[in-house]
Design an enzyme around this catalytic site. Structure first.
Site, mmCIF file in Angstrom:
data_model
loop_
_atom_site.group_PDB
_atom_site.id
_atom_site.type_symbol
_atom_site.label_atom_id
_atom_site.label_comp_id
_atom_site.label_asym_id
_atom_site.label_seq_id
_atom_site.Cartn_x
_atom_site.Cartn_y
_atom_site.Cartn_z
ATOM 1 N N GLY A 31 39.332 3.419 50.327
ATOM 2 C CA GLY A 31 37.841 3.336 50.676
ATOM 3 C C GLY A 31 37.286 4.749 50.991
ATOM 4 N N ARG A 62 47.394 17.127 45.751
ATOM 5 C CA ARG A 62 48.338 16.125 45.631
ATOM 6 C C ARG A 62 49.622 16.712 44.807
ATOM 7 N NH1 ARG A 62 44.484 10.664 44.995
ATOM 8 N NH2 ARG A 62 44.108 10.512 46.933
#
Length: 517
Positions: free
Chosen positions: A88, A345
């Site tokens: 979200g 990442r």
């Protein structure tokens, strides 16, 4: 109906080679799509959308709002795919909460951050569109009923140079998917068919996409490899799309065959953060009709995932917006930090894999104290403790004993980190100057998780232009009648996507596909 000239298994074997052969004149080898003259359509629509994630629902909504009849097909029994289990988090450059808290941001800064994480191989024209229309996408999601935790300082996700991420009220992608699904289903010209698996495109004599072949009453079987290769369930149907088809089928991180072809280092039994239906079949069908494949061998690993839970779980949020942010991650063998916990990442996943290749069971440990969690995710702390993904300790001695970390070295690492926070300079380049001196509280209690990267986002896919049209390797022009959006497309994020940019990408280009079709 015309029998396919190429089996699905052969398609998987050759992957994106079909487009390459087509460029060299071997187009007949991959002319697998059925032709309009050889089929009988069961139903007819203006627009057909493949997939019910952020991109698919946004495309359907925009197309329907423009007066088109729209059919959305979803192969799973549930709506949303990866979007529904997403955290979200929505990166929105120049959002109102940034301005409220005096955070300077810009489209140029967002693009620069994306290029740094993507190692400079991003297709910049797509990033420019996302940066320009992120606010539009955010407001459209709110128009559909999505609610966000607004007013507080935006979240700061790894690789971003400033806090720019807004989070849904329930801290899941379902907070967007559920209201958007209701919004779409209320539109008079729009319908969703669940358990309806896309099998192939239908082309006219000129190569235009004019429909799809699908199977209704389909039952996905996660026990089978790849794109459910042996599954023949369902009833064959053919649907006509008078104006075109939007491919929004998502990525392939759960596709054990295709992801292994692209990156042989990924173990066959590797867990993924994705839902079971995240497979490559629909993308491969686009390649077969000539779509340009882009960067399909770049597969992003989620560096904040946990080996102590299946799939996405709760660990990623507890780490990304808590322990990784204001706490630290250490090598259990020596108790030392080894990375910038807020780097992009790929950088963080590579650093962890270096350890796990040397010692496969030496899962790094993230740790911090209660003040290390963003207010937005405090409700998840008890959930993490209840599931066992996270543990709580009164002292660092207890933590070190349980996690089998050299206690003296661990205490030294925490003290060194706290000292850097107070000085505003971190040895690994973490932006601690923005922490306002907020350190790991040495009084405790302490919280920790074990971490292990998992395949999370497939960076590559079909090539699209700024209008979301799929580009042909045969002509270097749009394939008539075919649009795409979301993770099934490639090039936007380059080698590695920044966290919280998936929602931005999918909603933006989903909207654009629906507007342009």
């Amino acid at each position: 109906m015309k029998k396919e000239a190429l089996s699905r298994r052969d398609a998987l074997k050759f992957g994106a080679l079909g487009a390459g052969l087509a460029v060299f004149g071997a187009s007949n080898a991959f002319a697998a799509a059925p032709l309009e003259k050889d089929v009988k359509f069961d139903e007819e629509y203006d627009v057909i959308v493949i997939g019910t994630g952020f991109a698919g629902l946004a495309a359907a909504a925009k197309a329907a709002q423009r007066g088109n009849t729209v059919l959305i097909v979803e192969k799973m029994g549930r709506i949303g795919g990866n979007s529904a289990i997403n955290g979200g988090a929505f990166a929105v450059p120049n959002n109102p909460d940034q301005k409220k808290h005096g955070i300077e941001d810009s489209a140029e800064r967002f693009i620069a951050d994306s290029l740094k994480a993507g190692l400079g191989i991003n297709h910049v024209e797509l990033l420019e569109v996302i940066a320009a229309r992120a606010i539009d996408a955010f407001e459209f999601s709110r128009e559909c009923g999505a609610e966000y935790k607004l007013g507080d300082k935006p979240s700061w996700f790894g690789g971003h140079s400033v806090p720019r991420t807004l989070v849904t009220s329930d801290m899941t992608g379902a907070g967007i998917i559920k209201p958007m699904t209701e919004f779409v289903e209320k539109l008079p010209r729009c319908k969703i068919y669940r358990r309806t698996k896309f099998d192939d495109f239908v082309l006219d004599a000129g190569g235009r996409v004019v429909g799809i072949m699908a199977r209704t009453n389909y039952r996905f079987d996660s026990k089978l490899f790849s794109d459910d290769l042996e599954n023949t369930t369902g009833e064959k149907k053919v649907y006509k799309a008078k104006k075109g088809v939007v491919l929004a089928s998502g990525g392939f991180s759960a596709d054990r065959i295709y992801r292994k072809l692209q990156n042989p280092q990924i173990p066959d039994n590797s867990d993924t953060t994705n839902h079971a239906g995240a497979t490559a079949g629909a993308m491969l069908k686009a390649f077969q009709i000539g779509a340009f494949p882009v960067q399909v061998d770049w597969i992003q690993e989620g560096p904040w995932a946990s080996p102590d839970e299946r799939g996405f779980g709760v660990g990623p949020q507890l780490n990304q917006q808590g322990l990784f942010k204001y706490g630290i991650v250490v090598d259990v063998r020596n108790g030392k930090r080894f990375m910038n916990e807020l780097a992009d990442r790929k950088t963080r996943a590579d650093a962890q894999y270096k350890i796990l290749k040397e010692a496969p069971e030496a899962f790094p440990v993230a740790l911090g104290t209660y003040n290390t969690f963003d207010k937005q995710i405090l409700p998840l702390v008890e959930k993490g403790l209840a599931t066992g993904v996270m543990k709580k300790y009164n002292t660092l001695d207890e933590l070190a004993a349980d996690r089998k970390i050299p206690v003296a070295a661990l205490k030294e690492s925490v003290a060194k980190f706290n000292e850097g926070v107070k000085k505003g300079v971190d040895e690994f380049g973490k932006p601690v100057a923005s922490f306002n001196g907020e350190c790991i509280d040495m009084k405790g209690p302490f919280y920790s998780t074990r971490t292990a990267p998992k395949p999370h986002h497939t960076m590559g896919g079909v090539k699209i232009n700024t209008k979301a049209q799929v580009i042909s390797a045969l002509t270097n022009k749009p394939i008539p009648g075919l649009f795409a959006a979301g993770e099934v497309t490639g090039g936007t994020h380059g080698a590695s996507r920044l966290g919280s940019c998936a929602v931005t990408d999918c909603l933006t280009f989903g909207m654009i596909a629906g507007e342009n079709i």
